[in-house]
Design a protein around this motif. Structure first.
Motif, PDB file in Angstrom:
ATOM      1  N   ASP A   1      52.586  47.789  22.801  1.00  0.00           N
ATOM      2  CA  ASP A   1      51.451  47.803  22.477  1.00  0.00           C
ATOM      3  C   ASP A   1      50.304  47.128  21.117  1.00  0.00           C
ATOM      4  O   ASP A   1      50.909  47.170  19.979  1.00  0.00           O
ATOM      5  CB  ASP A   1      51.386  49.625  22.292  1.00  0.00           C
ATOM      6  CG  ASP A   1      50.503  49.729  22.729  1.00  0.00           C
ATOM      7  OD1 ASP A   1      48.950  49.641  22.118  1.00  0.00           O
ATOM      8  OD2 ASP A   1      50.438  50.775  23.524  1.00  0.00           O
ATOM      9  N   ALA A   2      49.579  46.117  21.970  1.00  0.00           N
ATOM     10  CA  ALA A   2      48.137  46.355  20.787  1.00  0.00           C
ATOM     11  C   ALA A   2      48.093  47.159  19.539  1.00  0.00           C
ATOM     12  O   ALA A   2      47.461  46.864  18.698  1.00  0.00           O
ATOM     13  CB  ALA A   2      47.086  45.556  21.513  1.00  0.00           C
ATOM     14  N   ARG A   3      48.205  48.474  19.898  1.00  0.00           N
ATOM     15  CA  ARG A   3      48.074  49.212  19.312  1.00  0.00           C
ATOM     16  C   ARG A   3      48.989  49.460  17.565  1.00  0.00           C
ATOM     17  O   ARG A   3      48.257  49.145  16.697  1.00  0.00           O
ATOM     18  CB  ARG A   3      47.409  50.541  19.235  1.00  0.00           C
ATOM     19  CG  ARG A   3      46.542  50.639  20.199  1.00  0.00           C
ATOM     20  CD  ARG A   3      46.174  52.046  21.141  1.00  0.00           C
ATOM     21  NE  ARG A   3      47.138  52.075  22.051  1.00  0.00           N
ATOM     22  CZ  ARG A   3      47.316  53.058  22.559  1.00  0.00           C
ATOM     23  NH1 ARG A   3      46.422  54.017  22.710  1.00  0.00           N
ATOM     24  NH2 ARG A   3      48.614  53.341  23.733  1.00  0.00           N
ATOM     25  N   PHE A   4      49.828  48.609  17.949  1.00  0.00           N
ATOM     26  CA  PHE A   4      50.443  48.624  17.106  1.00  0.00           C
ATOM     27  C   PHE A   4      51.801  47.681  16.836  1.00  0.00           C
ATOM     28  O   PHE A   4      53.128  46.983  17.253  1.00  0.00           O
ATOM     29  CB  PHE A   4      52.036  49.461  17.076  1.00  0.00           C
ATOM     30  CG  PHE A   4      51.368  51.112  17.643  1.00  0.00           C
ATOM     31  CD1 PHE A   4      51.928  51.953  16.848  1.00  0.00           C
ATOM     32  CD2 PHE A   4      51.146  51.612  18.928  1.00  0.00           C
ATOM     33  CE1 PHE A   4      51.308  53.232  17.128  1.00  0.00           C
ATOM     34  CE2 PHE A   4      51.306  52.515  19.101  1.00  0.00           C
ATOM     35  CZ  PHE A   4      51.010  53.458  18.635  1.00  0.00           C
ATOM     36  N   GLU A   5      50.751  46.522  16.388  1.00  0.00           N
ATOM     37  CA  GLU A   5      50.502  45.071  15.921  1.00  0.00           C
ATOM     38  C   GLU A   5      52.467  44.247  15.376  1.00  0.00           C
ATOM     39  O   GLU A   5      52.855  43.558  16.803  1.00  0.00           O
ATOM     40  CB  GLU A   5      49.566  44.146  15.759  1.00  0.00           C
ATOM     41  CG  GLU A   5      49.917  42.780  15.644  1.00  0.00           C
ATOM     42  CD  GLU A   5      48.736  41.773  14.695  1.00  0.00           C
ATOM     43  OE1 GLU A   5      48.757  40.756  14.696  1.00  0.00           O
ATOM     44  OE2 GLU A   5      48.566  42.871  13.655  1.00  0.00           O
ATOM     45  N   ASP A   6      52.740  44.997  14.636  1.00  0.00           N
ATOM     46  CA  ASP A   6      53.867  44.531  14.429  1.00  0.00           C
ATOM     47  C   ASP A   6      55.835  45.509  15.207  1.00  0.00           C
ATOM     48  O   ASP A   6      56.643  44.875  14.917  1.00  0.00           O
ATOM     49  CB  ASP A   6      54.172  44.938  13.074  1.00  0.00           C
ATOM     50  CG  ASP A   6      53.206  44.121  11.876  1.00  0.00           C
ATOM     51  OD1 ASP A   6      53.004  42.933  12.165  1.00  0.00           O
ATOM     52  OD2 ASP A   6      52.649  44.649  11.108  1.00  0.00           O
ATOM     53  N   LEU A   7      55.553  46.564  15.893  1.00  0.00           N
ATOM     54  CA  LEU A   7      56.106  47.083  16.171  1.00  0.00           C
ATOM     55  C   LEU A   7      56.760  46.013  17.596  1.00  0.00           C
ATOM     56  O   LEU A   7      56.015  46.367  18.321  1.00  0.00           O
ATOM     57  CB  LEU A   7      56.334  48.906  16.431  1.00  0.00           C
ATOM     58  CG  LEU A   7      55.202  49.159  14.886  1.00  0.00           C
ATOM     59  CD1 LEU A   7      55.341  50.470  14.827  1.00  0.00           C
ATOM     60  CD2 LEU A   7      56.038  49.087  13.921  1.00  0.00           C
ATOM     61  N   CYS A   8      57.954  46.458  18.149  1.00  0.00           N
ATOM     62  CA  CYS A   8      58.916  46.560  19.296  1.00  0.00           C
ATOM     63  C   CYS A   8      60.199  47.415  19.580  1.00  0.00           C
ATOM     64  O   CYS A   8      60.301  47.496  18.734  1.00  0.00           O
ATOM     65  CB  CYS A   8      59.004  44.937  19.273  1.00  0.00           C
ATOM     66  SG  CYS A   8      59.797  44.331  20.873  1.00  0.00           S
ATOM     67  N   ALA A   9      59.709  47.814  21.184  1.00  0.00           N
ATOM     68  CA  ALA A   9      60.988  48.393  21.010  1.00  0.00           C
ATOM     69  C   ALA A   9      61.791  47.713  22.137  1.00  0.00           C
ATOM     70  O   ALA A   9      61.584  47.322  23.209  1.00  0.00           O
ATOM     71  CB  ALA A   9      60.327  49.493  21.479  1.00  0.00           C
ATOM     72  N   GLN A  10      63.713  47.653  22.306  1.00  0.00           N
ATOM     73  CA  GLN A  10      64.250  47.435  23.022  1.00  0.00           C
ATOM     74  C   GLN A  10      65.302  47.468  23.813  1.00  0.00           C
ATOM     75  O   GLN A  10      65.552  48.544  22.539  1.00  0.00           O
ATOM     76  CB  GLN A  10      64.530  46.188  22.374  1.00  0.00           C
ATOM     77  CG  GLN A  10      63.739  44.522  22.017  1.00  0.00           C
ATOM     78  CD  GLN A  10      64.576  43.660  21.162  1.00  0.00           C
ATOM     79  OE1 GLN A  10      65.089  44.094  20.152  1.00  0.00           O
ATOM     80  NE2 GLN A  10      64.518  42.834  21.161  1.00  0.00           N
ATOM     81  N   PHE A  11      65.145  47.714  25.232  1.00  0.00           N
ATOM     82  CA  PHE A  11      65.947  48.861  25.078  1.00  0.00           C
ATOM     83  C   PHE A  11      66.842  48.447  26.358  1.00  0.00           C
ATOM     84  O   PHE A  11      66.898  47.313  26.774  1.00  0.00           O
ATOM     85  CB  PHE A  11      65.033  50.145  26.299  1.00  0.00           C
ATOM     86  CG  PHE A  11      64.062  51.017  25.815  1.00  0.00           C
ATOM     87  CD1 PHE A  11      64.309  51.766  24.826  1.00  0.00           C
ATOM     88  CD2 PHE A  11      63.404  50.310  25.066  1.00  0.00           C
ATOM     89  CE1 PHE A  11      64.031  52.963  24.694  1.00  0.00           C
ATOM     90  CE2 PHE A  11      62.451  51.358  24.357  1.00  0.00           C
ATOM     91  CZ  PHE A  11      62.595  51.975  24.059  1.00  0.00           C
TER      92      PHE A  11
END
Length: 223
Positions: A38-48
């Protein structure tokens, strides 16, 4: 024609968007089914993956987090994450995780389905023979119907009595006619039926208006 075109574009966008997001996440040793950014959480990513854990990427680090995805709305599940001092998660991290898990709970239901131009999804559970049912013939099926939240609303198996209908004559919802035509005798499959191929904007007893329906259906015979 235009409706089909826009549907295909939408499905293609979902597929490409998911893969593009994965390209922006850290690589993992196992195959990833869905990535959320999400652009609002630039440094974050979730992988499922299709299990009860996921990978949380923050900047250049990745952490595996165990979580029962079915408990996403249960604050206790998030307290367990919050109280895990090894994870060192901020309130911002937790907000992102809640958003990503909620999204995954929707997307994971599409795994394994092949989607036709109409929007009908088919996932084969058990392959049958080579003979497909023919329009005008009476087909014999067993089925169990579910809402997208997993609630069962009907079942011929519970009644112990297979259901029969004349194929291709509008005796059942459109998703059933199209779905059964694409199966073979002896095949058991899951059908994901969008509202326009189901009951549309009508309320049908336990089925709310505009519901996407899931049917576990087995084609037993045709007469």
């Amino acid at each position: 024609m235009m409706k089909t075109y826009y549907l295909l574009i939408s499905l293609l966008f979902i597929f490409l968007n998911s893969n593009a997001q994965c390209d922006k996440c850290l690589p993992q040793e196992e195959e990833i089914d869905y990535c959320f950014k999400d652009a609002r959480f630039e440094d974050l990513c979730a992988q499922f993956v299709d299990k009860n854990y996921f990978y949380f990427n923050k900047k250049k680090k990745s952490k595996r987090i165990d979580l029962n995805f079915d408990d996403v709305e249960d604050i206790v599940a998030y307290r367990k994450i919050t109280n895990n001092k090894k994870l060192k998660l901020t309130a911002n991290d937790l907000l992102f995780i809640q958003m990503s898990v909620s999204k995954w709970n929707v997307e994971k239901k599409r795994l394994g389905y092949e989607f036709l131009e109409s929007g009908l999804g088919i996932k084969i559970i058990k392959k049958g023979g080579d003979v497909k049912p023919v329009d005008g013939k009476t087909v014999v099926v067993h089925y169990v119907g579910y809402l997208m939240d997993g609630e069962k609303f009907d079942s011929s198996r519970d009644r112990g009595q297979p259901f029969q209908f004349q194929l291709g004559r509008g005796r059942v919802i459109k998703g059933w006619d199209e779905g059964v035509k694409n199966l073979t005798i002896g095949t058991r499959a899951m059908l994901m039926i969008p509202p326009e191929l189901g009951y549309g904007s009508r309320n049908m007893g336990p089925i709310p208006a505009n519901s996407t329906l899931i049917f576990d259906i087995e084609v037993l015979d045709q007469k």
